[in-house]
Scaffold this motif. Structure first.
Motif, short mmCIF file in Angstrom:
data_model
loop_
_atom_site.label_atom_id
_atom_site.label_comp_id
_atom_site.label_asym_id
_atom_site.label_seq_id
_atom_site.Cartn_x
_atom_site.Cartn_y
_atom_site.Cartn_z
N GLN A 90 -17.24 48.16 -0.85
CA GLN A 90 -15.91 48.29 -1.81
C GLN A 90 -15.78 47.00 -2.71
OE1 GLN A 90 -12.22 48.66 0.62
NE2 GLN A 90 -10.88 47.84 -1.07
N TYR A 91 -16.28 45.63 -2.24
CA TYR A 91 -16.34 44.60 -3.20
C TYR A 91 -17.06 44.72 -4.34
CZ TYR A 91 -18.06 40.26 -4.58
OH TYR A 91 -18.57 39.08 -5.40
N ARG A 99 -13.51 58.40 -8.18
CA ARG A 99 -14.06 59.27 -7.10
C ARG A 99 -14.70 58.70 -6.16
NH1 ARG A 99 -18.60 63.93 -8.46
NH2 ARG A 99 -18.80 64.61 -6.22
N ILE A 100 -15.36 57.65 -6.43
CA ILE A 100 -16.12 56.81 -5.30
C ILE A 100 -14.84 56.11 -4.53
CG2 ILE A 100 -17.25 54.62 -4.87
CD1 ILE A 100 -19.03 55.34 -7.40
N GLU A 101 -13.82 55.65 -5.17
CA GLU A 101 -12.77 55.07 -4.28
C GLU A 101 -12.21 56.11 -3.21
OE1 GLU A 101 -8.63 52.41 -5.39
OE2 GLU A 101 -9.25 54.19 -6.57
N GLU A 156 -19.93 46.65 6.35
CA GLU A 156 -20.73 47.16 5.07
C GLU A 156 -19.82 48.18 4.30
OE1 GLU A 156 -25.16 47.58 6.98
OE2 GLU A 156 -23.74 49.10 7.57
N GLN A 157 -18.98 48.71 4.81
CA GLN A 157 -17.91 49.46 3.80
C GLN A 157 -17.08 48.68 3.01
OE1 GLN A 157 -14.83 51.71 5.60
NE2 GLN A 157 -14.78 53.23 3.99
N ASN A 195 -18.16 55.44 -0.36
CA ASN A 195 -19.37 55.76 -0.13
C ASN A 195 -20.37 55.63 -1.26
OD1 ASN A 195 -21.82 57.58 0.69
ND2 ASN A 195 -20.54 58.66 2.37
N LEU A 196 -21.62 55.07 -1.13
CA LEU A 196 -22.65 55.08 -2.15
C LEU A 196 -23.88 55.87 -1.95
CD1 LEU A 196 -22.34 51.44 -3.15
CD2 LEU A 196 -21.10 53.41 -4.18
N SER A 197 -23.76 56.54 -0.96
CA SER A 197 -25.24 57.61 -0.52
C SER A 197 -25.09 58.44 -1.81
CB SER A 197 -24.88 58.57 0.74
OG SER A 197 -26.20 59.21 1.05
#
Length: 515
Positions: free
Chosen positions: A371-372, A458-460, A366-367, A465-467
């Protein structure tokens, strides 16, 4: 009577009928008879209006079946998708229901006739099996034919007594509204299974607006796990003033729910040539792959269901999943539905998908899929909703908005967990709540404790994490304490206690001296 009053009165009547006539039968088991009868009445009246064509001298229900020529029948089926003879109309069957000893078999024959009338015509796939769940021989209706007929007659008479007035010219969609009201009530009372086929209208409205935001027209709308069609129909309501070129598309795995969805389309005046609802497993057997990509996709797929995943080695080469380089876990198909939707999305469109929150922070496959999605700039917004908004689950779900036309590489996060109105069994989103979310979605402006646009870097750095809670700081609702004031109050209190102790000591001393 206003439209709102008319709707409320109708809803009270129809739910009362649904409960009165079912007797000891569980409401969930009995739903097909009430919903099917409502549908039978609708297509009968709709068909009669078509034949009469506004001519006051024509009364189709009073005609003899023998006057119907093959040409009339052929033309009607090409236009409406089905054919109903005058003797088969709801009004005629309901009129004699109480005295008809063969009511259950007559109804079965009529339903078969309506369905088979479309055989060999373009509408065949849309009409076939519509009444399959309306089993007039079922023991759920009673143990004897007389018992079955008595209950069927009660349903027919109850639905016949509903006042839809001039439904064709009404400013509210009374038949469709009554049908959705029934479905939502059955869903609310069905426990866990209710949420599997019906998305509450207030949430559907938000999802539809997100998917079609600022699109002046769309080629078509698609729901890959369409349930009873509630999300597609909210899209229709939101888009009435615009153009939907090729109509409404969906796929559903449950046969009963698939029939509900097709009935729902007809009941909302969507003709057979404007919808394409198909039966099947979307992940294992997608049935809309030959279609042009969709400009709008809305979906509330089942949460964390099992699927074949890596047990089928061909799936990693499937064009839906291959770009991500990994398949969703076999025990959690959530991202399989997301990637399926993404692969069917046009370059100008948006997809708004309800998702289980765990998929936004768990590791493993899922991670890698997250990322994709982020590296290819497909994630526009993640919205955290309040808990207990859906039937059958109290969890606080998220809405994932995908887009292939983003103009920057930021990802927006909206914390809407505090937006809800508490109702009897479930929470609900009000029109103001939806407007607040849509304004934030439109502007992409940061709002303390509510919305943040986060750059890719920052997400990278946060391992994709997309929470929402990782990026939108929750408001501190704890009471602010003034330490200086508290110390002063403590000092005063301690002083009072010291004086009280001194007074008590003096009293005790006087008592002891007197002894």
């Amino acid at each position: 009577m206003t439209s709102i009053q008319q709707r409320a009165a109708l809803q009270r009547q129809i739910w009362q009928i649904a409960n009165d006539v079912r007797g000891a039968v569980d409401g969930w088991d009995f739903k097909q008879y009430v919903l099917g009868t409502l549908f039978y009445r609708f297509i009968s009246e709709n068909f009669a209006l078509y034949i009469e064509a506004g001519d006051p001298d024509i009364h189709y229900a009073g005609m003899d079946d023998s006057v119907i020529t093959p040409e009339i029948k052929d033309d009607a089926i090409k236009t409406k998708g089905y054919f109903i003879y005058p003797s088969q109309l709801f009004v005629n069957i309901a009129a004699g229901a109480n005295t008809n000893d063969s009511l259950n078999t007559d109804l079965a024959a009529i339903f078969t006739s309506i369905e088979s009338s479309a055989n060999g015509y373009p509408s065949e796939v849309d009409i076939k099996g519509l009444f399959a769940d309306f089993d007039t021989t079922s023991n759920r209706l009673g143990n004897t034919v007389a018992d079955k007929n008595k209950r069927l007659a009660a349903v027919l008479k109850g639905v016949a007594g509903l006042d839809f007035s001039d439904f064709h010219g009404s400013d509210i969609d009374l038949f469709g509204d009554a049908y959705e009201f029934l479905i939502s009530n059955y869903a609310a009372n069905a426990g866990k299974s209710g949420g599997e086929f019906f998305t509450p209208q207030h949430v559907s409205k938000l999802i539809a607006q997100l998917a079609m935001h600022k699109q002046t027209s769309v080629n078509k709308i698609y729901d890959p796990a369409c349930g009873s069609g509630s999300l597609l129909l909210q899209a229709k309501k939101h888009f009435d003033a615009h153009v939907i070129e090729d109509g409404f598309f969906g796929q559903e795995i449950n046969h009963t729910t698939y029939n509900l969805a097709r009935m729902n389309m007809f009941l909302h005046n969507i003709n057979y040539d404007k919808f394409n609802i198909l039966l099947g497993d979307t992940l294992a057997e997608p049935l809309h792959d030959d279609e042009k990509p969709f400009d709008a996709i809305v979906s509330n797929p089942p949460y964390s269901v099992k699927w074949i995943g890596s047990d089928d080695p061909t799936l990693i080469n499937d064009e839906r999943f291959a770009p991500a380089g990994v398949l969703a876990p076999k025990s959690k198909a959530d991202f399989a539905f997301v990637l399926h939707a993404l692969s069917h999305l046009s370059s100008k469109g948006r997809a708004a998908i309800v998702c289980f929150p765990g998929i936004f922070y768990r590791g493993g496959a899922e991670q890698k899929i997250r990322q994709y999605l982020v590296e290819n700039n497909f994630v526009e917004t993640v919205i955290a909703l309040a808990p207990n908004l859906f039937y059958g689950t109290t969890i606080a779900v998220n809405i994932l908005v995908l887009s292939k036309r983003k103009t920057d590489t930021n990802t927006q996060f909206i914390d809407a967990t505090g937006l809800f109105k508490k109702e009897t069994n479930n929470n609900a989103l009000t029109a103001d709540h939806i407007e607040q979310i849509m304004q934030a979605f439109d502007s992409k402006a940061d709002q303390d404790h509510f919305a943040k646009s986060i750059p890719f870097e920052r997400i990278e750095a946060n391992e994709f994490n997309l929470s929402v809670s990782s990026y939108v700081e929750a408001k501190d609702t704890r009471e602010v304490i003034d330490i200086t004031q508290l110390n002063a109050e403590l000092k005063t209190t301690v002083g009072k206690i010291d004086r009280l102790r001194a007074d008590i000591d003096a009293i005790v001393a006087e008592i002891e001296a007197g002894e």
